[in-house]
Scaffold this motif. Structure first.
Motif, PDB file in Angstrom:
ATOM      1  N   ILE A 101       5.972   6.889  -6.275  1.00 25.43           N
ATOM      2  CA  ILE A 101       5.227   6.834  -5.012  1.00 25.43           C
ATOM      3  C   ILE A 101       5.867   5.780  -4.091  1.00 25.43           C
ATOM      4  CG2 ILE A 101       2.983   6.374  -3.944  1.00 25.43           C
ATOM      5  CD1 ILE A 101       2.969   8.842  -5.782  1.00 25.43           C
ATOM      6  N   THR A 102       6.111   6.166  -2.841  1.00 23.07           N
ATOM      7  CA  THR A 102       6.658   5.215  -1.870  1.00 23.07           C
ATOM      8  C   THR A 102       5.551   4.280  -1.395  1.00 23.07           C
ATOM      9  OG1 THR A 102       8.335   6.785  -1.146  1.00 23.07           O
ATOM     10  CG2 THR A 102       7.827   4.979   0.360  1.00 23.07           C
ATOM     11  N   ARG A 103       5.811   2.987  -1.519  1.00 20.62           N
ATOM     12  CA  ARG A 103       4.865   1.961  -1.085  1.00 20.62           C
ATOM     13  C   ARG A 103       5.515   1.092  -0.013  1.00 20.62           C
ATOM     14  NH1 ARG A 103       3.563   3.233  -6.173  1.00 20.62           N
ATOM     15  NH2 ARG A 103       1.364   3.478  -6.618  1.00 20.62           N
ATOM     16  N   VAL A 104       4.659   0.592   0.869  1.00 19.57           N
ATOM     17  CA  VAL A 104       5.101  -0.289   1.939  1.00 19.57           C
ATOM     18  C   VAL A 104       4.661  -1.702   1.569  1.00 19.57           C
ATOM     19  CG1 VAL A 104       4.906  -0.820   4.402  1.00 19.57           C
ATOM     20  CG2 VAL A 104       4.896   1.571   3.622  1.00 19.57           C
ATOM     21  N   THR A 110       0.851  -1.178   0.000  1.00 19.10           N
ATOM     22  CA  THR A 110       0.000   0.000   0.000  1.00 19.10           C
ATOM     23  C   THR A 110       0.886   1.227   0.000  1.00 19.10           C
ATOM     24  OG1 THR A 110      -1.930   1.053   1.040  1.00 19.10           O
ATOM     25  CG2 THR A 110      -0.219   0.198   2.522  1.00 19.10           C
ATOM     26  N   GLU A 111       0.312   2.349  -0.359  1.00 16.46           N
ATOM     27  CA  GLU A 111       1.089   3.580  -0.323  1.00 16.46           C
ATOM     28  C   GLU A 111       1.444   3.927   1.115  1.00 16.46           C
ATOM     29  OE1 GLU A 111      -0.596   6.838  -2.503  1.00 16.46           O
ATOM     30  OE2 GLU A 111      -0.693   5.667  -4.360  1.00 16.46           O
ATOM     31  N   GLU A 112       2.610   4.512   1.275  1.00 13.74           N
ATOM     32  CA  GLU A 112       3.100   4.907   2.592  1.00 13.74           C
ATOM     33  C   GLU A 112       2.112   5.839   3.302  1.00 13.74           C
ATOM     34  OE1 GLU A 112       7.482   6.242   3.927  1.00 13.74           O
ATOM     35  OE2 GLU A 112       6.538   7.607   2.489  1.00 13.74           O
ATOM     36  N   SER A 113       1.364   6.613   2.561  1.00 12.28           N
ATOM     37  CA  SER A 113       0.413   7.558   3.147  1.00 12.28           C
ATOM     38  C   SER A 113      -0.842   6.875   3.704  1.00 12.28           C
ATOM     39  CB  SER A 113       0.001   8.606   2.108  1.00 12.28           C
ATOM     40  OG  SER A 113      -0.630   7.979   1.007  1.00 12.28           O
TER      41      SER A 113
END
Length: 184
Positions: free
Chosen positions: A174-177, A146-149
């Motif tokens: 986009i940073t994803r986790v 999922t997105e970090e946000s």
């Protein structure tokens, strides 16, 4: 408020709903507005249909029994860490040792709950249902990102025993986790 809810496998009558949810792109940062052409929309329908009729893919539906309203869905695919994909993945960045011998795992593609039903544990129910699907497919690892946000989604996964294995871009900036959970 308690609802009478049932879980079921998606069928062809759910295709419009699954496409609708997928195109909502809730929780996803859109870098540019996307409007699909008729041909692209038809191809998207064909792609989502595979979650109904492909033996290594699936979609589960949560439905309000009284109203027959579809209130949630989760889509998944049995993937393989060792396979070459025509799209960008990060599987090869993950330690080979976290995967079972044949490299297979269950990847969650979509988790969605109708806004009127959120914060009632239905997302948790769908995650647990998909973990049962992992067992049925004889895989011992579930992968999701999922997105970090999306901290509430990250928190849900952590609460359910997932652990973070990677943080960074996958197919865009986009940073994803990325999170995994071993299934017994």
């Amino acid at each position: 408020m308690k609802h009478s809810i049932r879980k079921r496998k998606a069928n062809i009558e759910d295709l419009d709903f699954l496409v609708y949810v997928d195109l909502l792109d809730e929780g996803i940062t859109q870098l540019e507005e996307q409007k699909l052409s008729k041909t692209e929309l038809e191809a998207h329908y064909d792609k989502i249909k595979t979650f109904i009729d492909d033996k290594d893919r699936g979609a589960l539906i949560l439905e309000n029994i009284e109203t027959k309203q579809r209130i949630g869905t989760i889509m998944y695919c049995i993937s393989c860490r060792d396979k070459e994909y025509p799209w960008k993945t990060i599987y090869h960045e993950l330690d080979r040792e976290i995967f079972q011998e044949d490299g297979r795992f269950l990847e969650i593609f979509q988790l969605w709950i109708d806004s009127g039903y959120r914060r009632h544990g239905y997302g948790t129910q769908l995650k647990r249902f998909v973990e049962d699907e992992a067992i049925r497919h004889r895989v011992n690892l579930v992968y999701t990102h999922t997105e970090e946000s999306n901290q509430h989604v990250i928190d849900l996964n952590l609460k359910l025993g997932y652990k973070e294995v990677r943080r960074g871009p996958i197919w865009d900036e986009i940073t994803r986790v990325s999170l995994i959970k071993y299934i017994k």
